[in-house]
Design a protein around this motif. Structure first.
Motif, PDB file in Angstrom:
ATOM      1  N   VAL A 176       8.417  24.135   4.947  1.00  0.00           N
ATOM      2  CA  VAL A 176       7.925  23.012   5.185  1.00  0.00           C
ATOM      3  C   VAL A 176       6.545  22.664   4.289  1.00  0.00           C
ATOM      4  CG1 VAL A 176       6.234  24.380   6.775  1.00  0.00           C
ATOM      5  CG2 VAL A 176       6.841  21.980   7.230  1.00  0.00           C
ATOM      6  N   GLU A 177       6.272  21.690   3.979  1.00  0.00           N
ATOM      7  CA  GLU A 177       5.232  21.172   3.219  1.00  0.00           C
ATOM      8  C   GLU A 177       4.694  20.054   3.624  1.00  0.00           C
ATOM      9  OE1 GLU A 177       5.975  20.274  -0.788  1.00  0.00           O
ATOM     10  OE2 GLU A 177       7.861  19.271  -0.528  1.00  0.00           O
ATOM     11  N   LEU A 178       3.540  19.711   3.425  1.00  0.00           N
ATOM     12  CA  LEU A 178       2.743  18.521   3.512  1.00  0.00           C
ATOM     13  C   LEU A 178       2.810  17.515   2.454  1.00  0.00           C
ATOM     14  CD1 LEU A 178      -0.436  19.897   5.407  1.00  0.00           C
ATOM     15  CD2 LEU A 178       1.546  19.172   6.527  1.00  0.00           C
ATOM     16  N   VAL A 179       3.082  16.261   2.734  1.00  0.00           N
ATOM     17  CA  VAL A 179       3.365  15.377   1.503  1.00  0.00           C
ATOM     18  C   VAL A 179       2.692  13.984   1.809  1.00  0.00           C
ATOM     19  CG1 VAL A 179       5.472  16.367   0.652  1.00  0.00           C
ATOM     20  CG2 VAL A 179       5.807  14.412   2.456  1.00  0.00           C
ATOM     21  N   SER A 180       2.397  13.264   0.994  1.00  0.00           N
ATOM     22  CA  SER A 180       1.921  11.943   1.042  1.00  0.00           C
ATOM     23  C   SER A 180       2.502  11.043   0.224  1.00  0.00           C
ATOM     24  CB  SER A 180       0.522  11.754   0.901  1.00  0.00           C
ATOM     25  OG  SER A 180       0.160  11.991  -0.478  1.00  0.00           O
ATOM     26  N   ALA A 181       2.583   9.393   0.584  1.00  0.00           N
ATOM     27  CA  ALA A 181       3.255   8.484  -0.373  1.00  0.00           C
ATOM     28  C   ALA A 181       2.610   8.447  -1.613  1.00  0.00           C
ATOM     29  CB  ALA A 181       3.260   7.277   0.574  1.00  0.00           C
TER      30      ALA A 181
END
Length: 78
Positions: free
Chosen positions: A36-41
């Motif tokens: 799992v990882e946190l991403v942004s546009a």
């Protein structure tokens, strides 16, 4: 399985950290079958101090101690 949790402007840290913790624990329990990882546009970016502090507080469970209840059995020796 790889999971990406998308961060939008104005997101609530609890809406992100809780599923992250659950999925991360699933990855540990499944010997890495889940990541799992946190991403942004916008791509990689720095987070502000408010978010960093909120994440630190949510992960404070590493500070273990005794949980006391008002009722129930009394521990031996008290």
């Amino acid at each position: 399985m790889h999971v990406q949790i998308v961060l939008f402007d104005g997101f609530d840290p609890l809406d992100v950290i809780a599923p992250y913790e659950v999925l991360y624990a699933g990855g540990i329990a499944s010997a890495g079958a889940v990541s799992v990882e946190l991403v942004s546009a916008e791509g990689a970016r720095e987070v502000g101090p408010r978010i960093a502090h909120a994440v630190e507080e949510l992960f404070a469970h590493e500070r273990r101690g005794t949980v006391w209840r008002e009722h129930g059995p009394v521990p031996a020796g008290f």
